[in-house]
Design a protein around this motif. Structure first.
Motif, PDB file in Angstrom:
ATOM      1  N   LEU A 122       2.937   4.623   7.466  1.00  0.00           N
ATOM      2  CA  LEU A 122       1.911   5.118   8.392  1.00  0.00           C
ATOM      3  C   LEU A 122       1.125   3.962   8.988  1.00  0.00           C
ATOM      4  O   LEU A 122       0.781   3.973  10.168  1.00  0.00           O
ATOM      5  CB  LEU A 122       0.958   6.072   7.671  1.00  0.00           C
ATOM      6  N   TYR A 123       0.861   2.948   8.150  1.00  0.00           N
ATOM      7  CA  TYR A 123       0.143   1.764   8.633  1.00  0.00           C
ATOM      8  C   TYR A 123       0.931   1.109   9.758  1.00  0.00           C
ATOM      9  O   TYR A 123       0.383   0.819  10.827  1.00  0.00           O
ATOM     10  CB  TYR A 123      -0.059   0.806   7.463  1.00  0.00           C
ATOM     11  N   LEU A 142       5.947   7.102   1.120  1.00  0.00           N
ATOM     12  CA  LEU A 142       5.453   6.407   2.313  1.00  0.00           C
ATOM     13  C   LEU A 142       5.360   4.909   2.068  1.00  0.00           C
ATOM     14  O   LEU A 142       5.024   4.159   2.961  1.00  0.00           O
ATOM     15  CB  LEU A 142       4.064   6.934   2.699  1.00  0.00           C
ATOM     16  N   PHE A 162       3.172   2.444  11.658  1.00  0.00           N
ATOM     17  CA  PHE A 162       3.210   3.341  12.819  1.00  0.00           C
ATOM     18  C   PHE A 162       1.886   3.273  13.579  1.00  0.00           C
ATOM     19  O   PHE A 162       1.866   3.213  14.817  1.00  0.00           O
ATOM     20  CB  PHE A 162       3.496   4.761  12.335  1.00  0.00           C
ATOM     21  N   ALA A 163       0.786   3.238  12.818  1.00  0.00           N
ATOM     22  CA  ALA A 163      -0.534   3.164  13.450  1.00  0.00           C
ATOM     23  C   ALA A 163      -0.677   1.865  14.240  1.00  0.00           C
ATOM     24  O   ALA A 163      -1.102   1.866  15.398  1.00  0.00           O
ATOM     25  CB  ALA A 163      -1.624   3.259  12.384  1.00  0.00           C
ATOM     26  N   SER A 209       1.368   1.831  17.335  1.00  0.00           N
ATOM     27  CA  SER A 209       0.860   2.709  18.390  1.00  0.00           C
ATOM     28  C   SER A 209      -0.359   2.103  19.068  1.00  0.00           C
ATOM     29  O   SER A 209      -0.773   2.561  20.129  1.00  0.00           O
ATOM     30  CB  SER A 209       0.520   4.085  17.820  1.00  0.00           C
ATOM     31  N   LEU A 210      -0.951   1.050  18.479  1.00  0.00           N
ATOM     32  CA  LEU A 210      -2.099   0.404  19.108  1.00  0.00           C
ATOM     33  C   LEU A 210      -1.672  -0.657  20.106  1.00  0.00           C
ATOM     34  O   LEU A 210      -2.471  -1.122  20.903  1.00  0.00           O
ATOM     35  CB  LEU A 210      -2.983  -0.250  18.052  1.00  0.00           C
ATOM     36  N   GLU A 247       6.682   6.685  21.266  1.00  0.00           N
ATOM     37  CA  GLU A 247       6.113   6.784  19.943  1.00  0.00           C
ATOM     38  C   GLU A 247       6.428   8.125  19.291  1.00  0.00           C
ATOM     39  O   GLU A 247       6.611   8.206  18.086  1.00  0.00           O
ATOM     40  CB  GLU A 247       4.609   6.711  20.080  1.00  0.00           C
ATOM     41  N   ILE A 275       0.831  -1.204   0.000  1.00  0.00           N
ATOM     42  CA  ILE A 275       0.000   0.000   0.000  1.00  0.00           C
ATOM     43  C   ILE A 275       0.867   1.256   0.000  1.00  0.00           C
ATOM     44  O   ILE A 275       2.029   1.229   0.400  1.00  0.00           O
ATOM     45  CB  ILE A 275      -0.983   0.013   1.198  1.00  0.00           C
ATOM     46  N   ASN A 276       0.258   2.366  -0.391  1.00  0.00           N
ATOM     47  CA  ASN A 276       0.993   3.622  -0.537  1.00  0.00           C
ATOM     48  C   ASN A 276       1.425   4.197   0.795  1.00  0.00           C
ATOM     49  O   ASN A 276       2.391   4.944   0.867  1.00  0.00           O
ATOM     50  CB  ASN A 276       0.112   4.663  -1.246  1.00  0.00           C
ATOM     51  N   VAL A 277       0.660   3.915   1.855  1.00  0.00           N
ATOM     52  CA  VAL A 277       0.949   4.532   3.145  1.00  0.00           C
ATOM     53  C   VAL A 277       1.490   3.492   4.115  1.00  0.00           C
ATOM     54  O   VAL A 277       1.183   3.508   5.297  1.00  0.00           O
ATOM     55  CB  VAL A 277      -0.296   5.231   3.732  1.00  0.00           C
TER      56      VAL A 277
END
Lengths: 233, 336
Positions: free
Chosen positions: B118-119, B175, B121-122, B125-126, B158, B113-115
């Motif tokens: 961020l995925y 990304l 990192f998300a 962070s969970l 984080e 995926i393009n991000v």
């Protein structure tokens, strides 16, 4: 077809969990349902093609804000019976506030006029369609709207400084660790090697603390003769 | 066949096959990371480590898993049963779904995926939720203290991980994890970003609650911290999640700073080895460093841990971000 199934699944769970946020009796459960709602909203954004927004929603709201919510709510000592007791009394006030907000929203919605090109762009997260959602957002944010973007940043900074100023207090009487001072200490400043003459006692030589000044030594030597040598405190 | 693969059922089948192709090797790797940790720690402490079950103790992880699964499940009376069972599942699920975007070789990712960054990192962070829910649902003082510590700790570290990732993104200009690895074809990012590389790795230790930042567990003070009340399956899942997170963080370090599946030099003997082997070697190296750190450093004091995160790493990573941005802008190396 898969996208449609996913859309209805996400929407149904989103609405159900949003309702549970309000209905759940245990506040910790409420926060957890709120997190579930955030997640499903992120899923809906992904389906609409807003991948950057979806990820940021999860990172900021689920990963940071909701953690702090949960943190606070878990620390509360909530008496559930007393909470329910007040429900009857406060329900009319709550309903009134909700009703006023609803009417206002309806007014806004009724008098809203869309820009002529807006309906065509609805639910198109990358208007150019040549670049991804992330790049499309960046091109708008950092070019035409850079001042607004910076202003938002400054407002957040001011809020942050305000929060720090409100909560920061110097507590007198606490010994704070100054790591720089600890690291900067060298053996030469702290360690003294001495030759102790036999039978001289420790106090007069000043082991364990700097040797006292001459007049102080006079005062100190008084109890020394009565056999209190050795201990310092 | 093509018609079947294009149909919705076929799409689901492809996704399941992709997931299994990632998860089965991953779970076997996790089992052997637990074995490797015991062996490496033993070697560093002049012991033998597991050596009875199978040759060199190689079957020990499976014996342990079977033993843990067939023990009696104990749920404390005062616990919130649903959340108590949910917490270890969350931990393990989050540790596994992050692997969807990891490129193990050129273009080999279940979801390219393009991000991707961020995925990741998300998802990382969970990770705090599994711990904080476990601590609260156990209805026990030690567990709750562990959960509170970890909530503050993981949120703090984080922030600097985020800034480090932004610095890497400035060099890579994308990304997408595949693109980030491709951007390191000439020079691996740990050379221009060495301080960020160190900050990222130490923050990864804190993010996975590993020694010397294992305060949420703190065996010697909180007995086992957030999972003190867990037994059998719940305990096994937490264990699995912790080690899967270690492998994940090692893989992330390898992708962001050590060129992922890129060989060190694009010349003959190195290019014979396929990219996936380079990726595994680099990840294994960081897993080893994780274990090495555990064998070497004593636990941090809590206020010093917070100080390190907020007063050292955060200003340092912010400073380096500004320096990197200025350097790239002034030299015109900014990727298009």
């Amino acid at each position: 077809m898969l996208a449609a199934v996913a859309f209805y699944a996400f929407s149904a769970v989103l609405i159900a969990s949003a309702a549970m946020v309000v209905v759940a009796r245990n506040p910790v459960h409420s926060v957890l349902f709120l997190i579930l709602a955030f997640f499903n909203a992120a899923g809906l954004m992904l389906i609409a093609g807003g991948e950057f927004l979806a990820m940021i929603l999860v990172i900021v709201y689920v990963g940071a804000v909701a953690v702090l919510f949960l943190f606070v709510v878990m620390m509360l000592d909530v008496d559930f019976a007393r909470m329910r007791e007040g429900f009857q009394r406060y329900a009319p006030v709550g309903a009134l506030v909700g009703g006023v907000l609803l009417v206002e929203l309806l007014f806004v919605l009724g008098s809203w006029r869309f820009a002529p090109e807006a309906p065509g762009l609805r639910l198109s997260p990358n208007p150019g369609a040549t670049v991804g959602n992330t790049e499309a957002l960046a091109r708008i944010l950092y070019t035409d709207n850079v001042l607004l973007f910076q202003a938002a940043g400054v407002i957040l900074l001011v809020a942050m400084i305000g929060a720090i100023v409100l909560t920061l207090r110097e507590r007198p009487g606490t010994r704070r660790q100054v790591i720089a001072a600890q690291v900067a200490r060298a053996p030469a400043e702290t360690v003294v090697l001495r030759q102790v003459p036999i039978g001289a006692g420790l106090k007069n030589i000043g082991i364990l603390r700097p040797p006292p000044a001459a007049e102080e030594r006079e005062a100190l030597s008084e109890p020394e003769r009565h056999g209190h040598g050795g201990g310092h405190h | 066949m093509d018609a079947f693969l294009a149909s919705p059922v076929g799409q689901v089948a492809i996704t399941v096959a992709h997931s299994l192709a990632i998860l089965v090797p991953l779970l076997i790797a996790v089992a052997y990371v637990t074995w490797a940790e015991r062996k490496v720690l033993a070697a560093m402490q002049l012991r033998k480590g597991p050596n009875v079950v199978g040759p060199f103790g190689l079957l020990q992880p499976f014996a342990d898993a079977l033993k843990a699964m067939f023990k009696e499940t104990v749920i404390p009376t005062g616990a919130n049963r649903v959340l108590f069972m949910l917490a270890p599942m969350i931990t393990v699920t989050l540790a596994l779904i992050a692997w969807a975007v990891i490129p193990v070789a050129d273009g080999w990712a279940a979801a390219d995926i393009n991000v991707g960054v961020l995925y990741l990192f998300a998802i990382s962070s969970l990770g705090v939720y599994g711990i904080i829910i476990a601590g609260w649902a156990s209805n026990s003082k030690y567990a709750f203290l562990g959960a509170l510590r970890s909530a503050a700790q993981m949120v703090s570290y984080e922030v600097s991980i985020g800034f480090v990732i932004v610095t890497v993104l400035l060099w890579a200009g994308s990304l997408n994890l595949n693109e980030i690895v491709r951007a390191q074809e000439r020079v691996w990012f740990f050379i221009p970003l060495f301080p960020m590389f160190v900050v990222f790795f130490i923050s990864a230790l804190a993010e996975t609650n590993r020694a010397p930042f294992d305060l949420p567990e703190g065996e010697s003070e909180l007995v086992a911290g957030f999972f003190v009340e867990y037994s059998t399956i719940g305990f096994t899942l937490f264990f699995l999640g912790e080690y899967a997170n270690i492998v994940l963080m090692s893989a992330m370090t390898a992708i962001l700073f050590l060129g992922g599946w890129q060989p060190p030099l694009h010349v003959e003997p190195f290019t014979w080895i396929p990219g996936v082997v380079w990726f595994i070697l680099k990840t294994a190296f960081f897993v080893f460093v994780f274990i090495w750190v555990r064998a070497t450093f004593p636990r941090y004091r809590y206020d010093q841990l917070m100080r390190l995160g907020w007063k050292v790493f955060l200003p340092l990573s912010l400073f380096w971000l500004v320096v990197t941005a200025a350097l790239l802008k002034l030299t015109g190396w900014l990727p298009a």
